[in-house]
Design a protein around this motif. Structure first.
Motif, PDB file in Angstrom:
ATOM      1  N   MET A   1       3.693   1.236  -0.420  1.00  0.00           N
ATOM      2  CA  MET A   1       3.038   2.024   0.605  1.00  0.00           C
ATOM      3  C   MET A   1       2.390   1.066   1.596  1.00  0.00           C
ATOM      4  O   MET A   1       1.699   0.137   1.211  1.00  0.00           O
ATOM      5  CB  MET A   1       1.995   2.946  -0.021  1.00  0.00           C
ATOM      6  N   ARG A   2       2.596   1.313   2.855  1.00  0.00           N
ATOM      7  CA  ARG A   2       2.036   0.472   3.922  1.00  0.00           C
ATOM      8  C   ARG A   2       0.880   1.207   4.592  1.00  0.00           C
ATOM      9  O   ARG A   2       1.033   2.352   5.033  1.00  0.00           O
ATOM     10  CB  ARG A   2       3.120   0.139   4.936  1.00  0.00           C
ATOM     11  N   ILE A   3      -0.258   0.527   4.676  1.00  0.00           N
ATOM     12  CA  ILE A   3      -1.480   1.121   5.205  1.00  0.00           C
ATOM     13  C   ILE A   3      -1.968   0.332   6.413  1.00  0.00           C
ATOM     14  O   ILE A   3      -1.985  -0.905   6.385  1.00  0.00           O
ATOM     15  CB  ILE A   3      -2.588   1.147   4.130  1.00  0.00           C
TER      16      ILE A   3
ATOM     17  N   GLY B   1     -12.242  -7.399   2.058  1.00  0.00           N
ATOM     18  CA  GLY B   1     -12.487  -6.800   0.749  1.00  0.00           C
ATOM     19  C   GLY B   1     -11.575  -5.623   0.477  1.00  0.00           C
ATOM     20  O   GLY B   1     -11.000  -5.503  -0.619  1.00  0.00           O
ATOM     21  N   ILE B   2     -11.425  -4.758   1.458  1.00  0.00           N
ATOM     22  CA  ILE B   2     -10.542  -3.598   1.310  1.00  0.00           C
ATOM     23  C   ILE B   2      -9.101  -4.058   1.144  1.00  0.00           C
ATOM     24  O   ILE B   2      -8.372  -3.571   0.276  1.00  0.00           O
ATOM     25  CB  ILE B   2     -10.687  -2.638   2.509  1.00  0.00           C
ATOM     26  N   GLN B   3      -8.707  -5.005   1.969  1.00  0.00           N
ATOM     27  CA  GLN B   3      -7.342  -5.518   1.914  1.00  0.00           C
ATOM     28  C   GLN B   3      -7.058  -6.149   0.546  1.00  0.00           C
ATOM     29  O   GLN B   3      -5.999  -5.915  -0.047  1.00  0.00           O
ATOM     30  CB  GLN B   3      -7.155  -6.552   3.029  1.00  0.00           C
ATOM     31  N   ALA B   4      -7.989  -6.906   0.021  1.00  0.00           N
ATOM     32  CA  ALA B   4      -7.809  -7.548  -1.286  1.00  0.00           C
ATOM     33  C   ALA B   4      -7.721  -6.505  -2.396  1.00  0.00           C
ATOM     34  O   ALA B   4      -6.853  -6.584  -3.267  1.00  0.00           O
ATOM     35  CB  ALA B   4      -8.962  -8.514  -1.559  1.00  0.00           C
ATOM     36  N   GLY B   5      -8.612  -5.517  -2.366  1.00  0.00           N
ATOM     37  CA  GLY B   5      -8.606  -4.480  -3.390  1.00  0.00           C
ATOM     38  C   GLY B   5      -7.336  -3.658  -3.385  1.00  0.00           C
ATOM     39  O   GLY B   5      -6.746  -3.396  -4.438  1.00  0.00           O
ATOM     40  N   LEU B   6      -6.892  -3.271  -2.207  1.00  0.00           N
ATOM     41  CA  LEU B   6      -5.657  -2.489  -2.119  1.00  0.00           C
ATOM     42  C   LEU B   6      -4.436  -3.335  -2.458  1.00  0.00           C
ATOM     43  O   LEU B   6      -3.470  -2.846  -3.037  1.00  0.00           O
ATOM     44  CB  LEU B   6      -5.523  -1.869  -0.729  1.00  0.00           C
ATOM     45  N   GLY B   7      -4.499  -4.618  -2.121  1.00  0.00           N
ATOM     46  CA  GLY B   7      -3.405  -5.519  -2.458  1.00  0.00           C
ATOM     47  C   GLY B   7      -3.216  -5.648  -3.957  1.00  0.00           C
ATOM     48  O   GLY B   7      -2.085  -5.772  -4.441  1.00  0.00           O
ATOM     49  N   LEU B   8      -4.307  -5.600  -4.707  1.00  0.00           N
ATOM     50  CA  LEU B   8      -4.215  -5.653  -6.170  1.00  0.00           C
ATOM     51  C   LEU B   8      -3.478  -4.444  -6.738  1.00  0.00           C
ATOM     52  O   LEU B   8      -2.957  -4.489  -7.850  1.00  0.00           O
ATOM     53  CB  LEU B   8      -5.617  -5.741  -6.791  1.00  0.00           C
ATOM     54  N   GLN B   9      -3.453  -3.360  -5.982  1.00  0.00           N
ATOM     55  CA  GLN B   9      -2.752  -2.148  -6.402  1.00  0.00           C
ATOM     56  C   GLN B   9      -1.374  -2.042  -5.755  1.00  0.00           C
ATOM     57  O   GLN B   9      -0.770  -0.974  -5.703  1.00  0.00           O
ATOM     58  CB  GLN B   9      -3.594  -0.912  -6.034  1.00  0.00           C
TER      59      GLN B   9
ATOM     60  N   SER C   1       5.009   0.498  14.718  1.00  0.00           N
ATOM     61  CA  SER C   1       5.400   0.294  13.319  1.00  0.00           C
ATOM     62  C   SER C   1       5.171   1.574  12.522  1.00  0.00           C
ATOM     63  O   SER C   1       4.404   2.439  12.936  1.00  0.00           O
ATOM     64  CB  SER C   1       4.577  -0.827  12.691  1.00  0.00           C
ATOM     65  N   HIS C   2       5.810   1.634  11.364  1.00  0.00           N
ATOM     66  CA  HIS C   2       5.626   2.786  10.479  1.00  0.00           C
ATOM     67  C   HIS C   2       4.541   2.479   9.455  1.00  0.00           C
ATOM     68  O   HIS C   2       4.564   1.426   8.815  1.00  0.00           O
ATOM     69  CB  HIS C   2       6.916   3.127   9.744  1.00  0.00           C
ATOM     70  N   PHE C   3       3.602   3.415   9.304  1.00  0.00           N
ATOM     71  CA  PHE C   3       2.573   3.324   8.275  1.00  0.00           C
ATOM     72  C   PHE C   3       2.559   4.626   7.495  1.00  0.00           C
ATOM     73  O   PHE C   3       2.760   5.703   8.057  1.00  0.00           O
ATOM     74  CB  PHE C   3       1.191   3.075   8.907  1.00  0.00           C
ATOM     75  N   ASP C   4       2.294   4.517   6.198  1.00  0.00           N
ATOM     76  CA  ASP C   4       2.213   5.700   5.349  1.00  0.00           C
ATOM     77  C   ASP C   4       0.832   6.341   5.410  1.00  0.00           C
ATOM     78  O   ASP C   4       0.680   7.523   5.101  1.00  0.00           O
ATOM     79  CB  ASP C   4       2.543   5.321   3.905  1.00  0.00           C
TER      80      ASP C   4
ATOM     81  N   PHE D   1      -0.474  -2.238  -2.601  1.00  0.00           N
ATOM     82  CA  PHE D   1      -0.379  -1.666  -1.261  1.00  0.00           C
ATOM     83  C   PHE D   1      -0.203  -2.812  -0.272  1.00  0.00           C
ATOM     84  O   PHE D   1      -0.764  -3.895  -0.454  1.00  0.00           O
ATOM     85  CB  PHE D   1      -1.638  -0.885  -0.891  1.00  0.00           C
ATOM     86  N   VAL D   2       0.556  -2.574   0.767  1.00  0.00           N
ATOM     87  CA  VAL D   2       0.684  -3.526   1.863  1.00  0.00           C
ATOM     88  C   VAL D   2      -0.275  -3.064   2.948  1.00  0.00           C
ATOM     89  O   VAL D   2      -0.186  -1.929   3.419  1.00  0.00           O
ATOM     90  CB  VAL D   2       2.129  -3.572   2.400  1.00  0.00           C
TER      91      VAL D   2
END
Length: 77
Positions: free
Chosen positions: A1-3, A15-23, A43-46, A25-26
């Motif tokens: 999923m791309r956010i 911080g948000i990017q790191a946390g979501l990256g652990l799950q 670009s396409h984002f989900d 998420f791009v």
């Protein structure tokens, strides 16, 4: 999923990017409404995480503009 993450505070964005990256998420992070609008139109984002207090424009007016353009990406404010 791309956010698309729209957040002008770089520490918060990282911080948000790191946390979501652990799950797995791009996350593409931008720090202004202008950059967010450009990213979303090219670009396409989900999904989008949108800060309301941006340096160049109010986040709600940006979201309103997106909806007027029929952009239906889910947005979490």
């Amino acid at each position: 999923m791309r956010i698309l993450l729209v957040e002008d505070d770089m520490l918060v964005a990282q911080g948000i990017q790191a946390g979501l990256g652990l799950q797995d998420f791009v996350v593409d992070a931008v720090g202004s409404a202008e950059l967010a609008d450009s990213a979303l139109m090219t670009s396409h984002f989900d999904a989008c995480l949108l800060d309301l207090g941006l340096p160049d424009r109010d986040g709600m007016s940006l979201l309103h503009q997106w909806r007027l353009r029929q952009c239906s990406v889910p947005v979490l404010v």
